[in-house]
Design a protein around this motif. Sequence first.
Motif, mmCIF file in Angstrom:
data_model
loop_
_atom_site.group_PDB
_atom_site.id
_atom_site.type_symbol
_atom_site.label_atom_id
_atom_site.label_comp_id
_atom_site.label_asym_id
_atom_site.label_seq_id
_atom_site.Cartn_x
_atom_site.Cartn_y
_atom_site.Cartn_z
ATOM 1 N N CYS A 19 -24.757 -32.388 -19.843
ATOM 2 C CA CYS A 19 -25.244 -31.343 -19.078
ATOM 3 C C CYS A 19 -25.041 -31.274 -17.736
ATOM 4 O O CYS A 19 -25.401 -32.252 -17.032
ATOM 5 N N ALA A 20 -24.187 -30.147 -17.153
ATOM 6 C CA ALA A 20 -23.819 -30.147 -15.805
ATOM 7 C C ALA A 20 -24.957 -30.248 -14.681
ATOM 8 O O ALA A 20 -24.866 -30.856 -13.679
ATOM 9 N N HIS A 21 -26.338 -29.983 -15.163
ATOM 10 C CA HIS A 21 -27.368 -29.784 -14.383
ATOM 11 C C HIS A 21 -28.089 -31.318 -14.470
ATOM 12 O O HIS A 21 -28.187 -32.051 -13.590
ATOM 13 N N CYS A 22 -28.686 -31.490 -15.798
ATOM 14 C CA CYS A 22 -29.613 -32.550 -15.816
ATOM 15 C C CYS A 22 -28.923 -33.927 -16.437
ATOM 16 O O CYS A 22 -29.595 -35.047 -16.560
ATOM 17 N N ARG A 23 -27.554 -33.691 -16.950
ATOM 18 C CA ARG A 23 -26.723 -34.959 -17.472
ATOM 19 C C ARG A 23 -27.237 -35.611 -18.826
ATOM 20 O O ARG A 23 -26.713 -36.437 -19.245
ATOM 21 N N LEU A 24 -28.265 -34.765 -19.540
ATOM 22 C CA LEU A 24 -28.400 -35.067 -20.782
ATOM 23 C C LEU A 24 -27.378 -34.699 -21.773
ATOM 24 O O LEU A 24 -26.672 -33.676 -21.428
ATOM 25 N N PRO A 25 -27.235 -35.259 -22.966
ATOM 26 C CA PRO A 25 -26.113 -34.972 -23.863
ATOM 27 C C PRO A 25 -26.416 -33.308 -24.476
ATOM 28 O O PRO A 25 -27.508 -33.015 -24.673
ATOM 29 N N VAL A 26 -25.182 -32.651 -24.609
ATOM 30 C CA VAL A 26 -25.489 -31.279 -24.784
ATOM 31 C C VAL A 26 -25.308 -30.938 -26.354
ATOM 32 O O VAL A 26 -24.296 -31.839 -26.748
ATOM 33 N N PRO A 27 -26.261 -30.537 -26.785
ATOM 34 C CA PRO A 27 -26.213 -30.209 -28.342
ATOM 35 C C PRO A 27 -24.896 -29.526 -28.560
ATOM 36 O O PRO A 27 -24.348 -28.617 -28.006
ATOM 37 N N ALA A 28 -24.175 -29.780 -29.895
ATOM 38 C CA ALA A 28 -22.907 -29.614 -30.299
ATOM 39 C C ALA A 28 -22.825 -27.997 -30.360
ATOM 40 O O ALA A 28 -21.769 -27.439 -29.933
ATOM 41 N N GLY A 29 -23.789 -27.443 -30.782
ATOM 42 C CA GLY A 29 -23.878 -26.020 -31.055
ATOM 43 C C GLY A 29 -23.778 -25.267 -29.757
ATOM 44 O O GLY A 29 -23.264 -24.103 -30.037
ATOM 45 N N LEU A 30 -24.275 -25.858 -28.745
ATOM 46 C CA LEU A 30 -24.158 -25.136 -27.474
ATOM 47 C C LEU A 30 -22.892 -25.292 -26.646
ATOM 48 O O LEU A 30 -22.566 -24.619 -25.563
ATOM 49 N N ILE A 31 -22.170 -26.119 -27.178
ATOM 50 C CA ILE A 31 -20.686 -26.395 -26.464
ATOM 51 C C ILE A 31 -19.942 -25.274 -26.377
ATOM 52 O O ILE A 31 -19.454 -24.556 -27.589
ATOM 53 N N ASP A 32 -19.408 -24.779 -25.147
ATOM 54 C CA ASP A 32 -18.541 -23.641 -25.106
ATOM 55 C C ASP A 32 -17.334 -23.982 -24.630
ATOM 56 O O ASP A 32 -17.081 -24.055 -23.217
ATOM 57 N N PRO A 33 -16.237 -24.100 -25.338
ATOM 58 C CA PRO A 33 -15.075 -24.677 -24.438
ATOM 59 C C PRO A 33 -14.139 -23.854 -23.612
ATOM 60 O O PRO A 33 -13.671 -24.303 -22.912
ATOM 61 N N SER A 34 -14.702 -22.598 -23.321
ATOM 62 C CA SER A 34 -14.033 -21.498 -22.593
ATOM 63 C C SER A 34 -14.665 -21.770 -21.120
ATOM 64 O O SER A 34 -14.129 -21.463 -20.135
#
Lengths: 853, 47
Positions: A19-34
């Motif tokens: 996560c760009a803010h808190c550095r925790l891993p981002v859930p796969a479903g929330l990843i937005d490649p654009s």
Amino acid sequence: MVPDLAQSIAPTAAEAVECAHCRLPVPAGLIDPSHENQFCCNGCRTVYDVIHGCGLETYYRIRDTVDADPLPARPAGHAYEEMDNDVFLDANTAQRSDNHRTVALYLEGVHCAACVWLVERLPRVLPGVLEATLHIRESVVRIAWDPQKVALSRIARMLNSLGYPPHPVRNADRATRRRDEDRRFLIRIAIAGACAGNVMLASFALYGGFFNGMAAEFEALFRWLSAGLGVVSLLWPGAVFFRGAIAAIRTQTAHLDLPIALGLTVGTITGLVNTILQRGEIYFDSLTVLVFLLLVGRWVQHRQQRWASDAVELLFSLTPTAARRIEGDTVRTVPIEALQPNDLVQVRAGDNVPVDGIVTDGTSTIDQALLTGESRPFPIAAGQSIYAGVTNLSSPLTIRAQTAGAQTRVGRLMQLVEEWSQRKAPIVRLADRIAGWFVAAVLLLALLTFVLWMRQDTVRAVDQAIALLIVTCPCALGLATPLAMTVALGRAAQRGILIKGADTLERLARPGLICFDKTGTLTAGRMSVVEWVGDETVRPLTAALEAHSSHPVASALTQLVPDDHQLSLQATAVQETPGAGIRGRVDGRSLLIGSERYLAENGVTLPPTIARAAETLTARALSPVYISQDDVVVAVAGLGDPLRPDTSAALSTLRVGGWDLRLLSGDHRVIVSAIATELEIPADDAVGECTPERKRDWIDGAASAGPVVMVGDGVNDAAALATADVGIAVHGGAEASLAAADVYLRTPGLSAILDLLSAARSTVRAIHVGLAVSLAYNVVAASLAIAGIINPLIAAILMPLSSLTVVAIAFGAQPFGDLPKPAAASGTATGEVQGAPSFRVGDAFRNGVGPPG
Amino acid sequence: MSVIYIILPLALLMALGGIIAFIWATRRGQFDDLDTPPNRMLFDDEE
């Protein structure tokens, strides 16, 4: 579980996105490649945008240098309008001048040094804010602002959008009083230290003269200097001991201040007489050092206790301060203080009810666990009574207010708590009990010595009696308890156990009766799926459909699969019938989830296997929820409030340790006895359907037989916690229980209680050893003085030795250090506790009582 | 040795000065918060 499905969705460790803010891993479903930046949640995205929008990116660089723990941002959805109301401003802020007001706000989410930097940049971001100073340990920011240039609600919204939801600090007056008290204490220590240091210097000169000779003129000068500084030290910083002694005499209790004051008085008078007569010993070096050391000891202990109670008290700031009042056609947010009887108040779904009153409009379900301990949602409709503190779960309600604030049921319960806390008799500490005998014995011995030596030589008799008084100085006696307690309280705080009163440890040292609340204490305190019978493959589908509902049953069902899976499935054509069930299409299949009646209404009947499974679930006090796929019931989920993972292990360890276990719960009898059976507690020892008042009476009754420890978490336990000899509030507890309790556990689970009990034992052992050593030392030294072997000078040199020994013993004891790890058997539970040392106070609220405001 | 009559009061005066300075600092709140300033000073230059 379907393995290939899991692999295709879950990211592998190598490509985990931060996560760009808190550095925790981002859930796969929330990843937005654009997008360049990825976020773990909306809160982090909002905060990230605000920080960049304000030109505060430096925050991220600072945060990386200080190596802070990752913490996702959770701004509250709140406009803070109530903060601009005059009633609120008068109650919570101070006017400094026409265009200058100050306020103290408690911030959630403060966790590292970079937070200090970010919060204190407020004046740069918001014109009109004059100054912002953050106290990192308390998480309190003090803000000075110009009300003509910027509204307080604007400042609050900015803090919120930076990821620190603010709450006005309650009891600000008390905080100021305490701060002044702390400052006076520090000044006393400084003066005592300066006097002691200077008297010591003079004493070196005198000791030098004693061995090598010294002109009488200078000897007199140094003796007068010592006497002058000694008297200052005694009359100013030392006055605390005299006040304590006078109070002890008035209340006719034994208190350590009494022998200390006596020793100081005798020493000073003799010293002064000897200074004037220019003969014999003056004792001012020992006396001033004694005053200094005792004050330092008390200060350290005082700081630890103060810190614990401050941290707990700040949690009160999290209680809702505002209500949504219906005024004609509009709804306005007003502070609780401004509410009048018969006002109409709107409560949205998910909000806490701010008043006691009658529901006039709306049908919903409420969570009353805070008041009754009942874990099942409770249906409510127009015409029924509702109490402040319960949470509205499913749909908006309109309530006609009857009482608000202190007059509500919760408010009255709090008053009860306060009354019982005051009535609780303080235990007479071991050291104080010894002190009484000690004073009597020392005086008697001094008299005996004097009489014995009188027959030979009057001057010698006075000298020996004084040597005895000096050498038996209660310094070690006075230091043993506070030092051992301080070490224990400090280590406890590091372990996430806040202890408000030092005598608590003495009460916990021996096993007795220990009572547990059920909901939230032994159990997790919220609904989850305990049992799943039937087709496993519909689990992700169920979760995807239930994600569309905010009902607690639904949120339990969405937990069926890990976060990163459910987002890959989308439900369509969702239709919810409140209080009954939900239907929709997921992955091309038609799903129907709900009660037996809901299914019957939709023409679906139960197959016999599922019906039998449901009967077993009901017998275990679990609520069955049926899942039908394409009009065939394929599974049934048993919902309940499961035990915390370490509960069983912790309770059996307690039982082995000699504790007598009891269960006191407000929940339904059937549920309570099911839990009791699971925990091997005899049915007679498990009491169900207890009102808060009955819990208190039960504890009160049991307390007459022996010491009682109560462990609980809710407002419904608060009175019982206050009544018990020791009240322990567990992680995630309601504020009321925190106020009532003597101990607050900041780590989840019950294994912290085991740590606490074993630390209590080792601390009390250290105190006993310390007291024994100092008494043994005193017996030997007193015999030497009576026998005439030591003179007052040697006595003065010997005295600090016993103190040093006691200090060594206190710091050598390792409470919380050499713990056996009984909970290690429960595996994950211990890991969870140890893995969460960076817990902050705000979490208690977040995990416990729902979103603030 | 009579110099001691000058030096000693002078030393005491200095000690008194130290105490007064400490009291002043305490009343100004210099010791109220011992946790934040060590963090704050690290980033004083960052703007």
